[in-house]
Design a protein around this motif. Structure first.
Motif, PDB file in Angstrom:
ATOM      1  N   GLY A 156       1.164  -1.260  -0.179  1.00  0.00           N
ATOM      2  CA  GLY A 156       0.317   0.146  -0.337  1.00  0.00           C
ATOM      3  C   GLY A 156       0.931   1.452   0.030  1.00  0.00           C
ATOM      4  N   TRP A 157       1.700   1.408   0.154  1.00  0.00           N
ATOM      5  CA  TRP A 157       2.617   2.084   0.828  1.00  0.00           C
ATOM      6  C   TRP A 157       3.554   2.422   0.061  1.00  0.00           C
ATOM      7  N   ARG A 158       3.966   1.115  -1.002  1.00  0.00           N
ATOM      8  CA  ARG A 158       4.386   1.461  -2.485  1.00  0.00           C
ATOM      9  C   ARG A 158       3.610   1.773  -3.678  1.00  0.00           C
ATOM     10  N   ALA A 159       2.772   1.282  -3.618  1.00  0.00           N
ATOM     11  CA  ALA A 159       1.241   1.587  -4.741  1.00  0.00           C
ATOM     12  C   ALA A 159       1.088   3.205  -4.159  1.00  0.00           C
ATOM     13  N   ALA A 160       0.383   3.665  -3.224  1.00  0.00           N
ATOM     14  CA  ALA A 160       0.528   5.431  -2.475  1.00  0.00           C
ATOM     15  C   ALA A 160       0.953   6.201  -2.633  1.00  0.00           C
ATOM     16  N   TYR A 161       1.802   5.704  -1.883  1.00  0.00           N
ATOM     17  CA  TYR A 161       2.665   7.203  -1.709  1.00  0.00           C
ATOM     18  C   TYR A 161       4.586   7.244  -2.805  1.00  0.00           C
ATOM     19  N   THR A 162       4.229   6.405  -4.128  1.00  0.00           N
ATOM     20  CA  THR A 162       5.466   6.548  -4.724  1.00  0.00           C
ATOM     21  C   THR A 162       5.401   8.302  -5.258  1.00  0.00           C
ATOM     22  N   GLY A 163       6.168   9.018  -5.398  1.00  0.00           N
ATOM     23  CA  GLY A 163       6.203  10.086  -6.213  1.00  0.00           C
ATOM     24  C   GLY A 163       5.889  11.095  -5.171  1.00  0.00           C
ATOM     25  N   LEU A 164       4.999  10.807  -3.671  1.00  0.00           N
ATOM     26  CA  LEU A 164       4.480  11.665  -2.516  1.00  0.00           C
ATOM     27  C   LEU A 164       5.537  11.444  -1.243  1.00  0.00           C
ATOM     28  N   ILE A 165       6.607  10.210  -1.181  1.00  0.00           N
ATOM     29  CA  ILE A 165       8.123  10.342  -0.285  1.00  0.00           C
ATOM     30  C   ILE A 165       9.186  10.033  -0.627  1.00  0.00           C
ATOM     31  N   PRO A 166      10.538   9.708  -0.096  1.00  0.00           N
ATOM     32  CA  PRO A 166      11.471   9.676  -0.944  1.00  0.00           C
ATOM     33  C   PRO A 166      11.314   7.833  -1.406  1.00  0.00           C
ATOM     34  N   ARG A 167      11.343   8.124  -2.531  1.00  0.00           N
ATOM     35  CA  ARG A 167      11.543   6.865  -2.804  1.00  0.00           C
ATOM     36  C   ARG A 167      12.920   5.975  -1.976  1.00  0.00           C
ATOM     37  N   SER A 168      13.521   6.158  -1.679  1.00  0.00           N
ATOM     38  CA  SER A 168      15.290   5.490  -0.635  1.00  0.00           C
ATOM     39  C   SER A 168      14.021   5.188   0.711  1.00  0.00           C
ATOM     40  N   TYR A 169      12.918   5.598   1.289  1.00  0.00           N
ATOM     41  CA  TYR A 169      12.003   5.183   2.652  1.00  0.00           C
ATOM     42  C   TYR A 169      11.433   3.775   1.676  1.00  0.00           C
ATOM     43  N   GLU A 214      -0.844  15.131  -0.523  1.00  0.00           N
ATOM     44  CA  GLU A 214      -1.094  14.866  -1.885  1.00  0.00           C
ATOM     45  C   GLU A 214      -1.554  13.259  -2.208  1.00  0.00           C
ATOM     46  N   ASN A 215      -2.325  12.722  -1.367  1.00  0.00           N
ATOM     47  CA  ASN A 215      -2.600  11.847  -1.195  1.00  0.00           C
ATOM     48  C   ASN A 215      -4.197  12.007  -1.748  1.00  0.00           C
ATOM     49  N   VAL A 216      -4.813  12.183  -3.066  1.00  0.00           N
ATOM     50  CA  VAL A 216      -6.010  12.595  -3.337  1.00  0.00           C
ATOM     51  C   VAL A 216      -6.607  11.581  -4.085  1.00  0.00           C
ATOM     52  N   GLU A 218      -0.169  19.000   9.630  1.00  0.00           N
ATOM     53  CA  GLU A 218       1.453  18.486  10.306  1.00  0.00           C
ATOM     54  C   GLU A 218       2.127  18.069   9.034  1.00  0.00           C
ATOM     55  N   PRO A 219       3.776  18.004   9.321  1.00  0.00           N
ATOM     56  CA  PRO A 219       4.141  17.252   8.468  1.00  0.00           C
ATOM     57  C   PRO A 219       5.187  16.026   8.876  1.00  0.00           C
ATOM     58  N   PHE A 220       4.925  15.638   8.269  1.00  0.00           N
ATOM     59  CA  PHE A 220       5.379  13.683   8.417  1.00  0.00           C
ATOM     60  C   PHE A 220       6.970  13.695   7.646  1.00  0.00           C
ATOM     61  N   GLU A 221       7.984  13.605   8.634  1.00  0.00           N
ATOM     62  CA  GLU A 221       9.529  13.642   8.319  1.00  0.00           C
ATOM     63  C   GLU A 221       9.487  12.356   8.050  1.00  0.00           C
ATOM     64  N   VAL A 222      10.024  12.522   6.273  1.00  0.00           N
ATOM     65  CA  VAL A 222      10.385  11.011   5.979  1.00  0.00           C
ATOM     66  C   VAL A 222      11.604  10.818   5.285  1.00  0.00           C
ATOM     67  N   VAL A 272       6.883  15.786   4.780  1.00  0.00           N
ATOM     68  CA  VAL A 272       5.650  16.342   3.276  1.00  0.00           C
ATOM     69  C   VAL A 272       4.397  16.319   4.957  1.00  0.00           C
ATOM     70  N   PRO A 273       3.773  16.930   4.148  1.00  0.00           N
ATOM     71  CA  PRO A 273       2.361  16.780   4.901  1.00  0.00           C
ATOM     72  C   PRO A 273       0.829  16.654   4.563  1.00  0.00           C
ATOM     73  N   GLU A 274       1.174  16.424   5.971  1.00  0.00           N
ATOM     74  CA  GLU A 274      -0.556  15.663   6.452  1.00  0.00           C
ATOM     75  C   GLU A 274      -1.514  16.827   6.517  1.00  0.00           C
ATOM     76  N   VAL A 275      -3.507  15.993   6.176  1.00  0.00           N
ATOM     77  CA  VAL A 275      -3.630  16.821   6.713  1.00  0.00           C
ATOM     78  C   VAL A 275      -4.960  16.184   7.551  1.00  0.00           C
ATOM     79  N   ARG A 276      -5.374  16.766   8.499  1.00  0.00           N
ATOM     80  CA  ARG A 276      -7.281  16.191   9.530  1.00  0.00           C
ATOM     81  C   ARG A 276      -8.389  16.084   9.092  1.00  0.00           C
ATOM     82  N   TYR A 277      -8.572  15.046   9.470  1.00  0.00           N
ATOM     83  CA  TYR A 277     -10.080  15.287   8.611  1.00  0.00           C
ATOM     84  C   TYR A 277     -10.570  14.492  10.411  1.00  0.00           C
ATOM     85  N   VAL A 278     -12.292  14.662  10.238  1.00  0.00           N
ATOM     86  CA  VAL A 278     -12.824  14.462  11.269  1.00  0.00           C
ATOM     87  C   VAL A 278     -13.950  13.624  11.217  1.00  0.00           C
TER      88      VAL A 278
END
Length: 177
Positions: free
Chosen positions: A23-36, A133-135, A153-157, A162-168
């Motif tokens: 899931g991380w690899r499918a959803a976050y490619t291009g959003l967080i560093p590839r090295s991670y 950015e995870n539309v 809040e930023p999520f550091e990777v 990497v910016p995160e937004v909160r939903y309620v």
């Protein structure tokens, strides 16, 4: 017939680790560093899942979705974490679906079960954090009644913020998603 949702067991830990990393690899490619993403390891994550699942006093609820005997999704929720302080609200920590099963109702089944359990436990609201950015994920949560509340809040990777937004979502006085 839709997926069967049940409590996660130790026997599910490897499948959950595979789903999480896939899931991380499918959803976050291009959003967080590839090295991670490249450094994610299924064996290490399996052991982490086992440790977390057996930790005494852990308030996190882990559930999985099965189809045809295969674990195809995982969700976890528990008390909302405001820093290190737990509150009376709930937090949906994660929902991941095996990439080949996206759009098949697995995520919705997991979300419904998690929110139903949160409501039954007396939580008034459910929060979640999602990468800004995870539309695809943001649309999923919005379809189910979650709204951004303005918190970011930023999520550091790997040294990258990497910016995160909160939903309620208000629980208890609404129809099920």
């Amino acid at each position: 017939m839709g997926p069967r949702v049940r409590d996660m067991t130790l026997a599910d830990c490897r499948a959950v680790a595979e789903i999480r990393i896939g899931g991380w690899r499918a959803a976050y490619t291009g959003l967080i560093p590839r090295s991670y993403l490249d450094a994610l390891d299924v064996d290490e994550d399996t052991e982490l899942r086992r440790t977390m699942l057996t930790k005494a006093g852990n308030p996190v609820v882990n559930i999985v979705a099965e189809q045809a005997g295969e674990v195809v999704g995982w969700a976890a929720h528990g008390p909302y974490r405001d820093g290190e302080v737990r509150t009376a609200d709930a937090e949906l920590y994660t929902i991941y679906v095996r990439p080949g099963h996206l759009g098949s109702g697995v995520g919705t089944a997991l979300l419904r079960e998690s929110l139903g359990r949160c409501t039954a436990a007396g939580h008034g609201r459910a929060f979640l954090w999602v990468l800004k950015e995870n539309v695809r994920a943001r649309r999923f949560y919005e379809r189910h009644g979650f709204v951004p509340d303005g918190a970011e809040e930023p999520f550091e990777v790997d040294g990258v913020a990497v910016p995160e937004v909160r939903y309620v979502l208000r629980l208890g006085d609404r129809d099920a998603p």
